[in-house]
Scaffold this motif. Structure first.
Motif, PDB file in Angstrom:
ATOM      1  N   LEU A 105       0.812  -1.220   0.000  1.00  0.00           N
ATOM      2  CA  LEU A 105       0.000   0.000   0.000  1.00  0.00           C
ATOM      3  C   LEU A 105       0.843   1.267   0.000  1.00  0.00           C
ATOM      4  CD1 LEU A 105      -2.496  -1.191   2.778  1.00  0.00           C
ATOM      5  CD2 LEU A 105      -2.832  -1.337   0.306  1.00  0.00           C
ATOM      6  N   ARG A 108       0.204   4.025  -2.664  1.00  0.00           N
ATOM      7  CA  ARG A 108      -1.105   4.669  -2.505  1.00  0.00           C
ATOM      8  C   ARG A 108      -1.107   5.585  -1.284  1.00  0.00           C
ATOM      9  NH1 ARG A 108      -5.106   2.185  -5.654  1.00  0.00           N
ATOM     10  NH2 ARG A 108      -4.488   0.198  -6.576  1.00  0.00           N
ATOM     11  N   ILE A 109      -0.431   5.149  -0.221  1.00  0.00           N
ATOM     12  CA  ILE A 109      -0.346   5.973   0.994  1.00  0.00           C
ATOM     13  C   ILE A 109       0.349   7.291   0.664  1.00  0.00           C
ATOM     14  CG2 ILE A 109       0.766   6.157   3.265  1.00  0.00           C
ATOM     15  CD1 ILE A 109       0.323   3.082   3.504  1.00  0.00           C
ATOM     16  N   ASP A 112      -1.888   9.531  -1.633  1.00  0.00           N
ATOM     17  CA  ASP A 112      -3.015  10.177  -0.942  1.00  0.00           C
ATOM     18  C   ASP A 112      -2.573  10.933   0.303  1.00  0.00           C
ATOM     19  OD1 ASP A 112      -4.378   8.944  -2.883  1.00  0.00           O
ATOM     20  OD2 ASP A 112      -5.686   7.725  -1.599  1.00  0.00           O
ATOM     21  N   VAL A 114      -1.517   9.956   3.221  1.00  0.00           N
ATOM     22  CA  VAL A 114      -2.108   9.471   4.468  1.00  0.00           C
ATOM     23  C   VAL A 114      -1.073   9.600   5.582  1.00  0.00           C
ATOM     24  CG1 VAL A 114      -3.111   7.485   5.632  1.00  0.00           C
ATOM     25  CG2 VAL A 114      -3.556   7.840   3.210  1.00  0.00           C
ATOM     26  N   MET A 136      -3.212  -1.627   6.863  1.00  0.00           N
ATOM     27  CA  MET A 136      -3.478  -0.368   7.559  1.00  0.00           C
ATOM     28  C   MET A 136      -3.968  -0.708   8.958  1.00  0.00           C
ATOM     29  SD  MET A 136      -2.650   2.129   5.653  1.00  0.00           S
ATOM     30  CE  MET A 136      -3.495   3.631   6.112  1.00  0.00           C
ATOM     31  N   TRP A 338      -8.827  -0.001  -1.872  1.00  0.00           N
ATOM     32  CA  TRP A 338      -7.978   0.958  -1.160  1.00  0.00           C
ATOM     33  C   TRP A 338      -8.827   2.056  -0.526  1.00  0.00           C
ATOM     34  CZ3 TRP A 338      -4.326   2.459   1.688  1.00  0.00           C
ATOM     35  CH2 TRP A 338      -3.963   3.808   1.791  1.00  0.00           C
ATOM     36  N   LYS A 339      -9.842   2.532  -1.266  1.00  0.00           N
ATOM     37  CA  LYS A 339     -10.737   3.553  -0.699  1.00  0.00           C
ATOM     38  C   LYS A 339     -11.354   3.055   0.603  1.00  0.00           C
ATOM     39  CE  LYS A 339     -12.442   6.311  -4.568  1.00  0.00           C
ATOM     40  NZ  LYS A 339     -13.545   6.480  -5.511  1.00  0.00           N
ATOM     41  N   LYS A 342      -8.742   2.726   3.364  1.00  0.00           N
ATOM     42  CA  LYS A 342      -8.398   4.062   3.851  1.00  0.00           C
ATOM     43  C   LYS A 342      -9.494   4.565   4.796  1.00  0.00           C
ATOM     44  CE  LYS A 342      -8.232   7.793   1.198  1.00  0.00           C
ATOM     45  NZ  LYS A 342      -7.881   8.624   0.018  1.00  0.00           N
ATOM     46  N   TYR A 343     -10.743   4.277   4.427  1.00  0.00           N
ATOM     47  CA  TYR A 343     -11.851   4.699   5.276  1.00  0.00           C
ATOM     48  C   TYR A 343     -11.830   3.943   6.609  1.00  0.00           C
ATOM     49  CZ  TYR A 343     -16.512   5.741   6.957  1.00  0.00           C
ATOM     50  OH  TYR A 343     -17.561   6.149   7.745  1.00  0.00           O
ATOM     51  N   SER A 345      -9.341   2.742   8.186  1.00  0.00           N
ATOM     52  CA  SER A 345      -8.261   3.177   9.070  1.00  0.00           C
ATOM     53  C   SER A 345      -8.384   4.669   9.377  1.00  0.00           C
ATOM     54  CB  SER A 345      -6.914   2.883   8.422  1.00  0.00           C
ATOM     55  OG  SER A 345      -6.851   3.510   7.147  1.00  0.00           O
ATOM     56  N   GLY A 346      -9.405   5.311   8.834  1.00  0.00           N
ATOM     57  CA  GLY A 346      -9.583   6.748   9.054  1.00  0.00           C
ATOM     58  C   GLY A 346     -10.281   7.054  10.371  1.00  0.00           C
TER      59      GLY A 346
END
Lengths: 438, 301
Positions: A105, A108-109, A112, A114, A136, A338-339, A342-343, A345-346
């Motif tokens: 990842l 992508r991290i 974006d 992150v 994540m 991934w979206k 990401k959500y 782990s958000g």
């Protein structure tokens, strides 16, 4: 007849393929799988919010009990039907990495932006290998002592005193004195009174689950506080089960049960978990993991409290295990996956999870939400949270061959606790066998 | 002309009969091919490879088999399985026979047979779960009883010395009813006049059992022994639920070891090699048994 049958099948197939495609044909459905049944409904809440914010992506959550989880996951990697996103455990990380079933990842991290420092220290790092991030941070767990408030009060002990317990393998420290006092035989005699009959114990001071090779909830916190190092380093190849610090700890634990009668022995510990023993009022104190807080709260009618694990010769130590969400490398929808990850782990989702009070999320704001949720139910869970620092924890031993190693170590520790031989020898033999696998 | 014609029609009829026969066995045949023969061949093929499920298998020849010979865990599991068979088969067979003869000679009520077969109607997993709870060292019903009568609590499934006997006892409890029912059915095929004649000659119950019942029951006995022996060598579900091979490996039977290798350690090739060895062993044991018991002959002539 045969031809008719084939004709019929052909007709049905034709019909199906001719039938108009559903309106939401462009919808992508992601599968997300986990082993903890308590968590599935909570993550559904996250999924609903995510679906509302991301039209066109649907989340399907599936759950499989721990024992089947890894078998199902592994076979589905082979058959190409694995979930797009799955909850991952450190014990499987090396094997999955070697076999290339997870997606890196890190790019992508970076793309974006992150913030990987938004988690409790250590949780993102354990899923990083040589600069590549394979999961994540999702949640974490530590160990604390679960106690029966009434039994503590009946024994004339102040709850405050439980916060300052110490332990050593020589005389067991104040922990052993406490356990002796909490143990009751059938005549009502306490373990530290003359005339105590250890063969007729009604309430044990101490009970644990049956041991496994890592002793996460059974003895690892004592052994490590005594200087035991399970493995030389993360991704190490040298296990340290031949250490005298471990042999001393397990010998103490063996004698606590077999010689003194203050703890449930290995032979008396069936496959029903310590939770059941505790709920039945047969034990005063059970060391257990934070993932079980809800189980104790719901399973026992009695009032419960949590105290930190005792301070050993080298301080207080709990195993710190961090779970993560990983993306399957065979997923057809990695962008969408991934979206979702990401959500997950958000901040939004981890706060939702925290509020539900089933696990401690990886983000501090999630942890605060969880603490408040427990407080609302009159449970003080600070004993688990206070230990979640790098100084007071040690990581789950990450290495190759985890399943096989676990099997060998389980048998060795079982044999020690069952008094089947000299602890040092049994542990050294197992350790040699384990280190011989690399 | 006539003769040739009838021959042709007879041949045609025979071909038609063959076809009908094949049609009748087709469902079973397809099941056998898809669920037994193919997996067996595939297992043999996998056993010659090193395969962890997630990457392509690598051909290794007989390496898995040679490794097996020196694997003390394999020999331990073979020995443990053998011990289980020894605990299980004699008691189960003797008890089944006793129950069958008693219900044949004394009480031929259907309700009695229904009670005897009842445990068999419970699935192995449920039976194991129920016994797991009843035999729990601290919370179990059985131990509560043992404490009251003064025997004291036992570890049962949690004790390395008692776990295998406990597993065997659970299996015996579940299977004795079926064994008894099979024997009971076999007893019905023995002509009653033999007993009447024997009684006229002054023979007692034991002599009649020894001289008439047992010899005439031999084909059924052979069937029961062969199937229950194969079943015992393949004990798995009770162990998976109740002990998971423990404590201290005391119930790590062959099938559990195969399962561990296949689905916990992801060593498919090695697991398949053990399966093939078990398969061949069972065929040999069965052939030997059939031969010793003269299973294909009846004494009723």
């Amino acid at each position: 007849m045969k031809r008719h049958l084939i004709g019929a099948i052909a007709a049905t197939t034709a019909l199906t393929s001719l039938s108009p495609l559903p309106a939401s044909a462009e919808d992508v459905t992601l599968t997300y799988t986990m082993w903890d049944g308590n968590q599935a409904p909570v993550y559904r809440q996250c999924a609903d919010k995510f679906e509302a914010a991301n039209p066109g992506i649907k989340i399907k959550i599936s759950q499989d009990a721990w024992d089947n989880y890894w078998t199902t996951l592994t076979t589905s990697f082979v058959s190409g039907t694995a979930p797009d996103v799955f909850v991952n455990h450190l014990s499987r990380f090396p094997e999955f990495l070697t076999n290339g079933v997870m997606v890196d990842l890190s790019e992508r991290i970076a793309a974006d932006q992150v913030d990987m420092n938004a988690y409790l220290p250590g949780l993102a790092e354990v899923w990083n290998k040589d600069g590549q991030q394979w999961g994540m941070p999702k949640d974490w767990d530590t160990i604390a002592l679960v106690y029966n408030k009434k039994m503590i009060a009946d024994a004339g002990i102040k709850e405050e005193d439980l916060k300052n317990l110490d332990w050593n393998p020589k005389d067991g420290g104040s922990l052993e004195k406490l356990l002796a006092h909490l143990t009751l035989d059938q005549n009502g005699k306490r373990g530290d009174e003359p005339g105590f009959d250890k063969s007729k114990v009604a309430v044990y001071g101490w009970a644990t689950d049956r041991t496994d090779g890592y002793g996460q909830t059974q003895w690892s916190f004592l052994a490590v506080s005594n200087g035991f190092k399970p493995i030389d380093k993360a991704w190490g190849t040298q296990y340290g089960y031949d250490s005298p610090a471990l042999a001393e700890t397990l010998t103490w634990q063996r004698d606590l049960a077999l010689k003194k009668g203050f703890a449930l022995s290995q032979e008396q510990t069936g496959k029903l978990n310590a939770t059941a023993i505790f709920a039945a009022g047969k034990a005063a104190i059970v060391p257990d993991g934070s993932w079980n807080i809800g189980t104790y709260r719901d399973a026992s009618k009695m009032e419960i409290g949590f105290a930190p694990v005792p301070k050993g010769p080298e301080g207080r130590r709990s195993m710190f295990n961090g779970l993560a969400d990983s993306i399957w490398s065979g997923s057809q929808h990695q962008d969408e996956a991934w979206k979702w990850v990401k959500y997950l782990s958000g901040s939004e989702c981890q706060t939702i999870v925290g509020k539900a009070g089933v696990v401690f999320p990886a983000r501090p704001e999630g942890v605060t939400a969880a603490e408040e949720a427990h407080k609302a139910k009159n449970l003080d869970v600070s004993a688990f949270v206070m230990l979640a620092t790098p100084e007071t924890t040690f990581p789950f031993p990450i290495s190759d061959y985890a399943s096989e190693i676990s099997t060998v170590l389980t048998t060795a520790v079982e044999n020690v606790l069952l008094d089947k031989g000299d602890p040092a020898t049994l542990l050294k033999d197992a350790n040699d066998q384990v280190n011989g696998m690399f | 002309m006539m003769k040739a014609g009838s021959n042709v029609s007879r041949a045609r009829r025979r071909r038609k009969e063959t076809l009908t026969g094949l049609l009748f066995v087709a469902p079973a045949l397809v099941g056998f091919l898809v669920f037994y023969l193919l997996p067996t061949l595939r297992a043999i093929q996998i056993s010659l490879t090193d395969w962890n499920l997630m990457r392509a298998p690598k051909f290794v020849g007989f390496a898995n088999y040679t490794k097996l010979l020196g694997d003390e865990n394999f020999w331990h599991s073979a020995w443990v399985t053998f011990a289980y068979v020894l605990y299980n088969i004699p008691i189960q067979t003797a008890l089944g026979l006793l129950l069958a003869v008693l219900s044949d000679r004394l009480a031929r009520a259907v309700s009695l047979r229904a009670v005897i077969i009842a445990p068999y109607l419970i699935s192995n997993v449920v039976a194991a779960l129920v016994w797991l709870m009843m035999l729990d060292p601290i919370l179990g019903l059985v131990n509560g009883f043992l404490e009251i009568v003064g025997i004291g609590r036992q570890g049962f499934l949690a004790s390395p010395d008692q776990a295998m006997v406990s597993v065997a006892a659970i299996s015996t409890w579940r299977h004795t009813g079926l064994t008894a029912l099979l024997f009971y059915a076999g007893l019905q095929a023995i002509p009653r006049h033999l007993y009447e004649a024997a009684r006229l000659e002054g023979a007692g119950e034991w002599t009649m059992f020894h001289r008439i019942t047992l010899p005439l029951l031999r084909p059924v006995l052979a069937f029961v022994l062969v199937t229950s022996l194969i079943g015992s060598f393949q004990v798995f579900d009770v162990i998976a639920v109740a002990t998971a091979g423990g404590p201290s490996n005391s119930t790590r039977v062959i099938l559990w070891y195969i399962y561990e290798n296949a689905f916990k350690f992801n060593k498919m090739g090695y697991a398949s090699a053990i399966s093939v060895v078990l398969f061949v062993t069972l065929i040999l044991v069965t052939l030997l048994q059939m031969r010793l018991l003269k299973a294909d002959q009846s004494d009723l002539t």
